[in-house]
Design an enzyme around this catalytic site. Structure first.
Site, mmCIF file in Angstrom:
data_model
loop_
_atom_site.group_PDB
_atom_site.id
_atom_site.type_symbol
_atom_site.label_atom_id
_atom_site.label_comp_id
_atom_site.label_asym_id
_atom_site.label_seq_id
_atom_site.Cartn_x
_atom_site.Cartn_y
_atom_site.Cartn_z
ATOM 1 N N ARG A 14 2.942 17.078 -9.516
ATOM 2 C CA ARG A 14 2.140 16.011 -8.945
ATOM 3 C C ARG A 14 1.545 16.398 -7.593
ATOM 4 O O ARG A 14 1.663 15.677 -6.605
ATOM 5 C CB ARG A 14 2.953 14.733 -8.805
ATOM 6 C CG ARG A 14 2.007 13.545 -8.790
ATOM 7 C CD ARG A 14 2.717 12.247 -8.971
ATOM 8 N NE ARG A 14 1.698 11.208 -8.993
ATOM 9 C CZ ARG A 14 1.790 10.112 -9.709
ATOM 10 N NH1 ARG A 14 2.819 9.904 -10.476
ATOM 11 N NH2 ARG A 14 0.836 9.214 -9.660
ATOM 12 N N CYS A 15 0.939 17.579 -7.562
ATOM 13 C CA CYS A 15 0.240 17.980 -6.354
ATOM 14 C C CYS A 15 -0.691 19.098 -6.734
ATOM 15 O O CYS A 15 -0.559 19.681 -7.793
ATOM 16 C CB CYS A 15 1.202 18.480 -5.281
ATOM 17 S SG CYS A 15 1.945 20.053 -5.675
ATOM 18 N N GLU A 66 -2.295 12.636 -6.785
ATOM 19 C CA GLU A 66 -1.213 13.435 -6.238
ATOM 20 C C GLU A 66 -0.976 13.197 -4.756
ATOM 21 O O GLU A 66 0.064 13.568 -4.226
ATOM 22 C CB GLU A 66 -1.524 14.897 -6.539
ATOM 23 C CG GLU A 66 -1.683 15.046 -8.060
ATOM 24 C CD GLU A 66 -2.218 16.365 -8.516
ATOM 25 O OE1 GLU A 66 -2.969 16.971 -7.744
ATOM 26 O OE2 GLU A 66 -1.888 16.782 -9.626
ATOM 27 N N GLN A 98 -1.654 20.117 -20.937
ATOM 28 C CA GLN A 98 -2.524 19.559 -19.898
ATOM 29 C C GLN A 98 -3.853 20.310 -19.841
ATOM 30 O O GLN A 98 -4.787 19.870 -19.178
ATOM 31 C CB GLN A 98 -1.833 19.607 -18.521
ATOM 32 C CG GLN A 98 -0.732 18.558 -18.375
ATOM 33 C CD GLN A 98 -0.060 18.540 -17.015
ATOM 34 O OE1 GLN A 98 1.162 18.640 -16.933
ATOM 35 N NE2 GLN A 98 -0.798 18.395 -15.935
#
Ligand code: FES
Ligand code: FES
Lengths: 807, 162
Positions: A384-385, A760, A237
C-alpha cells in the site's frame, strides 16, 4: 432543435462525473455474494494443486520421494524441480533482475519455500498427498540478521550466483550482497554534516511486514491442447505484464496466452509479483491435460508469498542553530530475503527511497542502499505505497523528530520552517526528483488548527506534571507527520519493470445509442475503478457515468497496461482515460460540425453537447453525434466512434498530506488508546470524495496495524513466528478508531485532469503519525528512537527501561 | 475416505450432499452447492469471511465439519435479499460505502444480520464489539459500522411505523 435545453447544472448533475460521490456500481454484486474471485472459478474436470513446503530456513534437499504420495487415491501427479528442469522452468526471473527457484533445486533458502507440487482431485486429496511426500533435508546454518550476512564464515546462501561479481544492479562485494545503490552527493553531504551546528543521528528500522489481503493468492490454469491456448485466471495486479513474462519464460507465443484477473479480494502490493504457484498450476495443467487450481492458505501467504519493508535506515540530519536543515545522509541495509524479487522499476533497486528528503527543502543529501540476501521469504513489495516510499517517509519523519529533540524545538515548528514553499514548485530535490506541485504550509496550518495543537501541547504538559506527582499513570503522545508521496510510475524514459515501459492505457467505444464501454490496462482490487473511471469519462465526453461500462483485467480484450499498484491507476490510466475521451470529443466535434453545417472552430463544448458559438439553440448532443457517427455517411470521416490512448506520463505525481494522531499510553500495561486521528490529504483533483475517504480510512487502518503490532518475525533458526492471524496483527473493528478526514486541493499541473492518486497516502503518512505519537509520549524521559511495531510489550519495555515503573 | 449423506436446509431449501465427513462446511457450501458468496480468508476461524447463519447463530463455516452440520438450518449471503429486493443491510452497505474489494462483505453482512437480531438498538461500541470476529483489510470499518447503525435505525423506524 426547439426542445428546451436543461440548465447546465442539471445536465452536469445527470452525468455523475468528476467530483461527485457517486455510489459504487460494483456493490450490487459484492453485497449479494455475486463477486467472481479466483477461488470461485470452477471448470470441468478441474484438479487442485498445493505445495509441499520446507520446514527449514536453510537446508540441502537430499532426496524427494513421491511414490507413496502417488499411491494415494485422487493424487494425479507430484511435480518437483527435476520435472521442471527439462522445461527450464525450475527457476524463474524475478521482477528485480534476479532469478528465483520455482521448486527447491538442491536446497531451500527460507521456511515455507515451495519444494514439490501435488496435483489431486481436490484440496483434501492434495493435502493427503502432501503429507505422504518424503523429503530428506540436511540443515545448514541460517542467516536472519542482514548485518551478519557478510561476516567471515557466513554461509553462502545463493550458491547459484556465488561467483558472480556483477548483479543486475552493478557490482556485488560478497556472495550474500545483492547491490549498492547510491543517489545524491556523498562528499558534499558529508562535508555539510561535519561542519553543521547541530547533527542528529539515529538508526531507524522499518520492520518486515506483509500486505495480507483478505483473499490470498491463487490461480486457475487451463491449457487447451486442441487450440494451443493457455488461459490463466489469477490474483494478478498486473495481468498484461504477467502475460508477457509467461510468454518469455514458457516459450508459448504471447497471442496464445490469455491472462484474466477476475475480482480481486484486496491486493496492497501482494499480488504484483509472479509466484511459484502460478507457474506450477500452468505446468500441472500442461502435464495433466486438465485445468488446475492453486489457492494458497493464509499461512502460506504470510510465510512465503512476498513481504514488505525490512529496511534498516541509518540517518544523519544537520541543521543551523535556528533549525534550518542543511543536510541529510542515509545508509540503508535492505533485507531482501533469499531471492531479490522486489517489485521496483528496473532502474530503482531501492524503489523511490530517494524521496527521503520528504516535504522539506534540504539543499544537500546523500542516500546509499545495500541489498542483502538472508534466509527469509523473497518479495519486497510496495505494501500500500509506491515503491519504498513509506520507508522513506517514515525515515524522514523520524529524523525530523530526533532533530527537533536535539534543537530543543517543537517539531511542528521545525517542519514549518523547512517545508518547500509554494512558490518553489516545481521543486528540484537534492536527490533528483522534480516535485510537480504542493502547498504544504496551508495544509499544515489547517491540520494544526483542526486539532487545536497548542491546547494539546498544554494538556500534554499538564498530564506530565500529574504523572510526576503520581496522580496518573497515563501519558499523552502527539504524533505529527507531513508526508510527500511520489506515485504514478511512471515516465517510460526512466520507469520500466523487466523492460516493460510503465505507461498505461484506455480504449473507449461509444455505442450507436450513446452509451459506451471503456477498457483499461489496470485492475481494481477494491478501489472502485468501474465507478471512478466512468466518472472521469462522463465529464470528458458528456455521457452519464451510468451509461458507461468499465472493463479491466482480461488481456484478450483490454489494451496493454502495467496494472494497478503504486497508486498508478489514477495518475497513469486515469490520464489515459481522459486523453482517450478527448480523442472521442475531437472526432465528435468534426461530426457535429458537419451535421450543423458549420466549421469545427465555430463549435464549443457544453457539458454533453457541441453548441454553435453565439447560438446556443443550435447544438448536437453526444448521443446524437454517436448515432450519426455510425449511421450517416460523413465525408472524410471514418464511421464509428472509438479511441484508444496509451499514456506515458511526463512526470510522477506528488500527493501530500498532514496527519496528526493523539494517543493515551498506560505506562504500566503498555496499552494504548487512540484518542484522535486527523488526516488531511491533498491528492489534487478529487474524482469521487466518498471513495477517497474510504481509501483514507482503509490506509490508516493498515498504517495503524503496521505501527502498532503487525510484523513478520523470525527466530534465530529462521522460523516464522507470526505466520497465522493469531500472531500477525490485523486490527478488528474493536481496535480501530474513528478517523477525521479533511483535504486541500492542489491539482497536478501535468496530469490531464490534475489528479494525483490517493490509495496509498494514508499508509505512507499514517505509520509515522502513529509511531511518532508513541515516541512523543516518552520524549521528555529521554527516548529518541524505539523500533516498531509498538505492541503493548514493546511499549511496556520502553517505559521499564526509562525507569517509569519505579516512578 | 468414505462419504456420508448430509442433509441440511440451506437458504430455505432442503439439500442433500454426499461428502467426506472431514470436509469443512465452507467447502461444502462453495464447492458442492456452488454458493460461492461464502468466502475463505484464513481457514483458521480468525477472519470471519466464511460467516454463515447456522441454527440462528453466526458460525465461521471454515470451523464446522460437514458432519456437524447434519440437519442444520443454514442461511448464507445468497439467502439474504434478491437482486430486485436487496436486504436493507445490503442497501446500507452500498449507501455508506461499507465495502471496497468485497471479499469480507458477505461475511460482514451475514454476521450483521444475526447481530442486529441479538441487539436491535446497538450503540457504536456494541457494533464494533459485536462485529469484531470479522476482519476487513480495506475499509477501516468506519463505514461498515455506519452502515450497520443506519440499518438498525431504519429497522426501528419501520417497526415503529408498523
Ligand atoms: S475463513 Fe473462516 S474465519 Fe477465516
Ligand atoms: S472490503 Fe476488502 S476486505 Fe473488506
Amino acid at each position: 432543435m426547439n426542445e428546451t435545453i436543461p440548465p447546465k447544472e442539471e445536465r452536469m448533475t445527470a452525468l455523475n462525473g468528476l467530483g461527485t460521490s457517486r455510489k459504487r456500481v460494483e456493490d450490487a454484486r459484492f453485497t449479494q455474494g455475486k463477486g467472481n474471485y479466483v477461488d470461485d472459478i470452477k471448470l470441468q474436470g478441474m484438479l487442485f494443486g498445493d505445495f509441499v513446503r520446507s520446514p527449514y530456513a536453510h537446508a540441502r534437499v537430499k532426496s524427494i520421494k513421491t511414490e507413496a504420495a502417488l499411491a494415494i487415491p485422487g493424487v494425479h501427479a507430484v511435480i518437483t524441480a527435476a520435472d521442471l528442469e527439462p522445461l527450464k522452468l525450475h527457476w524463474m526471473p524475478t521482477l528485480a533482475g534476479d532469478v528465483q527457484m520455482v521448486l527447491a533445486d538442491g536446497k531451500v533458502l527460507f521456511q515455507g519455500q515451495e519444494v514439490a507440487f501435488v496435483v489431486a482431485d481436490n484440496r483434501y486429496a492434495a493435502d493427503d498427498g502432501i503429507k505422504a511426500v518424503e523429503v530428506e533435508y540436511e540443515e545448514l546454518p541460517v542467516i536472519v540478521d542482514p548485518f551478519k550476512a557478510e561476516l567471515d564464515g557466513a554461509p553462502i546462501l545463493r550458491e547459484d550466483i556465488a561467483d558472480k561479481k556483477e548483479g543486475a544492479h552493478g557490482p556485488r562485494r560478497h556472495p550474500n550482497h545483492i547491490f549498492t545503490w547510491e543517489s545524491g552527493d556523498r562528499q558534499a553531504t558529508e562535508a555539510v554534516i561535519s561542519e553543521a551546528d547541530v547533527v542528529a543521528e539515529e538508526m531507524v528500522y522499518y520492520h518486515r511486514t506483509h500486505p495480507c489481503p483478505l483473499e490470498t493468492c491463487g490461480s486457475v490454469a487451463s491449457m487447451d491442447k486442441v487450440n494451443g491456448k493457455l488461459t490463466v485466471w489469477g490474483t494478478f495486479q498486473a495481468p498484461h505484464a504477467v502475460r508477457t513474462v509467461a510468454s518469455l519464460i514458457s516459450g508459448i507465443a504471447e497471442h496464445n496466452i490469455r491472462i484474466v484477473s477476475p475480482d480481486i479480494g484486496g491486493g496492497f502490493g501482494n499480488k504484483v509479483g509472479v509466484y511459484p504457484g502460478y507457474i506450477c498450476s500452468i505446468v500441472a495443467s500442461i502435464v495433466t491435460g486438465a485445468p488446475v487450481k492453486w489457492i494458497e492458505d493464509k499461512m502460506d501467504n504470510l510465510m512465503a508469498t512476498a513481504f514488505a519493508r525490512d529496511y534498516w535506515m541509518q540517518g544523519k540530519i544537520s541543521a543551523t542553530k535556528e533549525g534550518k536543515i542543511t543536510g541529510l545522509w542515509c545508509h540503508t541495509t535492505a533485507d531482501h530475503g533469499a531471492f531479490d524479487a522486489c517489485a521496483d522499476p528496473t532502474k530503482f533497486p531501492a524503489g523511490f527511497m530517494n524521496i527521503c528528503t520528504g516535504s522539506y527543502d534540504i539543499p544537500t543529501a546523500f542516500l546509499s542502499v545495500d541489498g542483502i540476501y538472508t534466509n527469509k521469504a523473497p518479495g519486497g513489495v510496495a505494501y500500500r505505497c509506491s515503491f519504498r516510499v513509506t520507508e522513506a517517509a517514515y525515515f524522514i519523519e523520524r529524523m525530523i523528530e530526533v532533530l527537533a529533540i536535539k534543537l530543543g524545538m517543537d517539531s511542528a515548528e521545525l517542519r514549518e520552517k523547512n517545508f518547500i514553499r509554494k512558490d518553489q514548485f516545481p521543486y528540484q530535490s537534492a536527490l533528483g526528483w522534480e516535485y510537480d506541485s504542493g502547498d504544504y504550509h496551508t495544509a499544515w496550518d489547517k491540520a494544526l488548527k483542526a486539532v487545536n495543537y497548542k491546547e494539546l501541547r498544554k494538556e500534554q504538559a499538564e498530564r506530565l506534571e500529574a504523572f510526576h506527582k503520581g496522580e496518573t499513570r497515563k501519558l499523552i503522545g502527539i504524533g505529527l507527520s507531513h508526508f510527500t508521496e511520489i506515485v504514478g510510475a511512471g515516465p517510460v524514459k526512466n520507469c520500466d519493470i523487466l523492460g516493460l515501459g510503465m505507461f498505461d492505457s484506455c480504449e473507449i467505444r461509444i455505442h450507436p445509442t450513446g452509451s459506451a464501454i471503456a477498457r483499461l490496462g489496470t485492475i481494481s482490487q477494491g478501489q472502485g475503478h468501474a465507478t471512478t473511471f466512468a466518472q472521469i469519462l462522463a465529464s470528458e465526453i458528456g455521457i452519464p457515468a451510468e451509461d458507461i461500462t468499465l472493463e479491466e483485467g482480461d488481456t484478450d480484450t483490454a489494451p496493454y497496461g502495467l496494472g494497478t499498484y503504486g497508486s498508478r491507476s489514477t495518475p497513469v490510466a486515469g490520464a489515459a482515460t481522459a486523453m482517450a475521451g478527448r480523442k472521442i470529443r475531437a472526432k465528435a466535434q468534426m461530426i457535429a460540425a458537419y451535421l450543423l453545417e458549420v466549421h469545427d472552430n465555430d463549435l464549443e463544448w457544453d457539458v454533453d453537447r457541441f453548441v454553435v458559438k453565439g447560438n446556443p439553440e443550435r447544438f448536437k448532443t453526444m448521443k446524437e453525434i454517436a448515432f450519426a457517427s455510425y449511421n450517416q455517411a460523413i465525408p472524410n470521416v471514418e464511421p464509428g466512434l472509438e479511441a484508444v490512448s496509451y499514456y506515458d506520463p511526463p512526470n510522477m505525481t506528488y500527493p501530500f498530506g498532514a496527519y496528526i494522531c493523539v494517543m493515551e499510553i498506560d505506562v504500566d500495561t503498555g496499552t494504548t488508546e487512540i484518542r484522535q486521528v486527523f488526516a488531511l490529504d491533498d491528492c489534487g483533483t478529487r474524482i469521487n470524495p466518498m471513495i477517497i475517504e474510504g481509501q483514507v480510512h482503509g490506509g490508516l487502518t493498515e498504517a495503524l496495524a503496521i505501527a502498532m503490532g503487525q510484523e513478520i518475525a523470525y527466530d534465530e533458526m529462521g522460523n516464522v513466528t507470526t505466520g497465522t492471524l493469531m500472531d500477525f496483527f490485523v486490527p478488528t473493528a474493536w481496535e480501530t478508531p474513528n478517523y477525521q478526514t479533511d483535504y486541500t486541493e492542489t491539482p497536478s499541473p501535468h496530469h490531464p485532469i490534475g489528479a494525483k492518486g490517493v490509495g496509498e497516502s494514508p499508509n505512507v503518512g499514517g505509520v509515522p503519525a502513529f509511531s511518532n505519537a508513541v515516541h512523543d509520549a516518552f520524549k521528555s524521559f529521554g527516548l529518541t528512537q524505539s523500533h516498531m511495531p509498538h505492541d503493548h510489550w514493546r511499549i511496556w519495555t520502553i517505559a521499564n527501561k526509562l525507569g517509569l515503573h519505579e516512578m | 475416505m468414505e462419504k456420508i449423506r448430509l442433509n441440511m436446509t440451506v437458504n430455505g431449501k432442503d439439500v442433500e450432499v454426499l461428502t467426506e465427513p472431514r470436509q469443512l462446511l465452507a467447502h461444502v457450501l462453495r464447492e458442492e452447492l456452488n454458493l460461492t458468496g461464502t468466502h475463505i480468508g484464513c481457514e483458521t476461524s480468525h477472519c470471519g469471511a466464511c460467516t454463515v447463519d447456522m441454527n440462528d447463530m453466526s458460525v465461521k463455516s471454515c470451523s464446522v465439519f460437514a458432519a456437524q452440520a447434519q440437519g442444520a438450518n443454514i442461511t448464507t449471503i445468497e439467502g439474504l435479499g434478491t437482486p430486485d429486493g436487496l436486504h436493507l443491510l445490503q442497501e446500507m452497505f452500498k449507501e455508506h460505502h461499507g465495502l471496497q474489494c468485497g471479499y469480507c462483505t458477505p461475511g460482514m453482512i451475514t454476521r450483521a444480520y444475526r447481530f442486529l437480531q441479538e441487539n436491535g438498538s446497538p450503540t457504536e461500541e456494541d457494533v464494533r464489539f459485536g462485529m469484531s470476529g470479522n476482519l476487513c483489510r480495506c475499509t477501516g470499518y468506519q463505514n461498515i459500522v455506519k452502515a450497520i447503525l443506519a440499518t438498525a435505525e431504519k429497522m426501528n423506524e419501520m417497526k415503529e411505523s408498523a
